[in-house]
Write an enzyme that holds these catalytic residues in place. Sequence first.
Site, PDB file in Angstrom:
ATOM      1  N   GLN A 116     -15.839 -31.996 133.817  1.00  0.00           N
ATOM      2  CA  GLN A 116     -15.480 -31.755 133.114  1.00  0.00           C
ATOM      3  C   GLN A 116     -16.352 -31.941 131.211  1.00  0.00           C
ATOM      4  O   GLN A 116     -16.644 -31.161 130.808  1.00  0.00           O
ATOM      5  CB  GLN A 116     -13.827 -31.951 132.487  1.00  0.00           C
ATOM      6  CG  GLN A 116     -13.074 -31.491 133.324  1.00  0.00           C
ATOM      7  CD  GLN A 116     -11.904 -32.422 133.380  1.00  0.00           C
ATOM      8  OE1 GLN A 116     -11.274 -32.141 132.262  1.00  0.00           O
ATOM      9  NE2 GLN A 116     -10.795 -32.413 133.983  1.00  0.00           N
ATOM     10  N   CYS A 117     -16.907 -33.470 131.545  1.00  0.00           N
ATOM     11  CA  CYS A 117     -17.440 -33.661 130.249  1.00  0.00           C
ATOM     12  C   CYS A 117     -18.601 -32.830 130.727  1.00  0.00           C
ATOM     13  O   CYS A 117     -19.615 -33.046 131.906  1.00  0.00           O
ATOM     14  CB  CYS A 117     -17.815 -35.218 130.263  1.00  0.00           C
ATOM     15  SG  CYS A 117     -16.246 -35.870 129.426  1.00  0.00           S
ATOM     16  N   THR A 118     -19.902 -32.970 129.444  1.00  0.00           N
ATOM     17  CA  THR A 118     -21.372 -32.644 129.421  1.00  0.00           C
ATOM     18  C   THR A 118     -21.941 -33.916 129.686  1.00  0.00           C
ATOM     19  O   THR A 118     -22.740 -34.931 128.771  1.00  0.00           O
ATOM     20  CB  THR A 118     -21.792 -32.310 128.103  1.00  0.00           C
ATOM     21  OG1 THR A 118     -21.199 -30.864 128.161  1.00  0.00           O
ATOM     22  CG2 THR A 118     -23.036 -31.730 128.516  1.00  0.00           C
TER      23      THR A 118
END
Length: 720
Positions: free
Chosen positions: A586-588
């Site tokens: 979900q996170c970069t």
Amino acid sequence: MAETPSPSPPHSTSSSSSSSHGRILQFAPFQSLVDDGFWRRLSSLKLDTLGVDQSPIPITGYYAPCSHPRVSNHMTLLAESFSVVPEAPRGNRNRCPVPGVLLNTNTLPSFRTLDRESLLQKEAKKILEDICSGKVEEDPGVLSSFLVISYADLKKWGFHYWFAFPALVLDPPASLLDLRPASEVLSAEEAASLSTACNKWRSSTLTADIPFFLVSISSNSQANVRPLKDWEVCQGDGQKILYGFYDPCHLPNNPGWPLRNFLAFIGLRWKVGRVQFFCYREKHGLADLGLSLIGEALVSPPEAWRDPQSVPKAVGWELKGGKLSSRFISLAESMDPERLAISAADLNLKLMRWRTLPSLSLDVLSSVRCLLLGVGTLGCEVARILMAWGVRKITLVDSGRVAMSNPVRQSLYTFEDCLNGGELKAIAAARNLKRIFPAVEVEGVVMAIPMPGHPVSANETASLLEDCKRLQALISSHDVVFLLTDTRESRWLPTLLCANENKIAITAALGFDSYLVMRHGAGPLISIPANADGSSGTSEDVNAFSAKINKLSTEDVDGDQRLGCYFCSDVVAPVDSISNRTLDQQCTVTRPGLAPIASALAVELLVGILHHPEGIYAPGESTSSILSSTEQPLGILPHQIRGFLPQCSQLTLIGQSSSSCTACCDIVVSEYRKRGTDFIIQAINHPTYLEDITGLTEQKKSASSFLVDWDNETDDDADF
């Protein structure tokens, strides 16, 4: 900086009209240049320290050899000119320090009634004493000592000032016997050796800023550059001696002002009557013997100068427009801290225009309106680099809040922004950007971007429509859109709207150790009136548009293939990439050094587009274009830049627009123009809709039905 004075005509060494040998040697006067920071520092010094004290203030001026065939260098005063510290670091090749004196008066009448002749003679006598005492050999810069008289009107932030560059007057005047480019006087071997020796002298921190020197050329054509104190060592052995100095003048037939006192020193101190002098000039930081001059002059100093009580005749007050007159500068605007910040921020850009990038348009950069979608790691960096390039109108869009993990990676946030649940990113970033540079016109907009693959219920439709209209209005009111969000689907609607409005769109995306930076190609070139809800105008408009859009296809205004957008290489429509993902998905998750690299390239792409004659229609170029000549001062203008940090490599690619693109093809743009927000809602709520109308669904079916019977195509003895 202050306005650059116009050049004054060359001065002769005396008022005599002729000489018994040759012609009178004439010199190009020094020109002054005062940075605004100098006046600001003087104002603080006057208010906080000096008060009514009118005692002379020691200052330091700076100059360098001429480095352009049509531009002379100046004697420059900077804010640090007041920091006269003997043990200060030396060796800046672009700042040869010269001692000076500032005499600042308390009133304008006092300034105007100063005995300028007496002041000039006093400074000239100091130079003569330094020549006779031998101080010049140890500190050659004193030969170019100068004087500045001034009056600071601190109520109106106005400054009256006058420079004097005292020069001892030779009587009889020096006679010029010869003056030619150094490359014509020396042999090829001597010229090559002298260039090497000068470059070595200029690259050493011990000698780079020493403006007077000796050149000895041996019988085998080997040249050496030596300090003045080595004069006796250079005598004998048939060596040719040149008396060199950093010449700020660019004129091909006149040496610069520093030579005046240098000739007086050579004739008086070393009793040399026939002087071969070397006017050292540069190009691109290296010795240029085609621009540099070698001359020969006859010098005969007055016998009276050997008397310690002698007061030499001197000249040197700077002219203004060819007349003896003081100068005035008003800093009423720039002395305001915010206005001074603007001037300082633009300094680097203005210096670029001096020589390196004269075509740089600060007006274009300061007036362009930039919309940044996403104010995370990329958005923060892009905003700051835009300001460094002189962009002054920035809008930041984000719906998130500042998390505790953000400040170390996202440069516009601080620890305080994370407290109490975190401030809204768009608001915090806009506020902090304003703190960094008060003159920036920045707005933070809190809103979410509608995305395909994220369907909404009937109760949420009204809110989604409002977001669509806000985004459409934002894109319509800006010139450039940066797509800096962290999901593919969040880039779809901005890409479509930019294609419809034919706006410059630039995407930056990060992987773990790779990045993509690209500019989207131009959108369809036929525009029709649109209603407030984004739908098209009259039915006649729609029909006319539909007829024309079929002719456009993927070609631009010149009939060439249009460059693609972020989605042109995809064979699927954007879908939900967030749900059912682990935290790291979900996170970069990316290496911290990637964001600054990609952000910088994104802004550089924009600057290249703005300065390209074809603008958004500029064709894509690759690194192979470097091998061919280009008229663009900023270099090539790529379409896509893909970087790979593990290999420290970078590729420039060109991708053409696709007739099946789900964001920018003529079918999608046409449908949006016909149906407006109804089209957007259907694309968001029905995952296969975009694939259906663009033909991707049919292409998938065709690909699935194409089966290859490997068993029938191979022999029994095959290995597969």
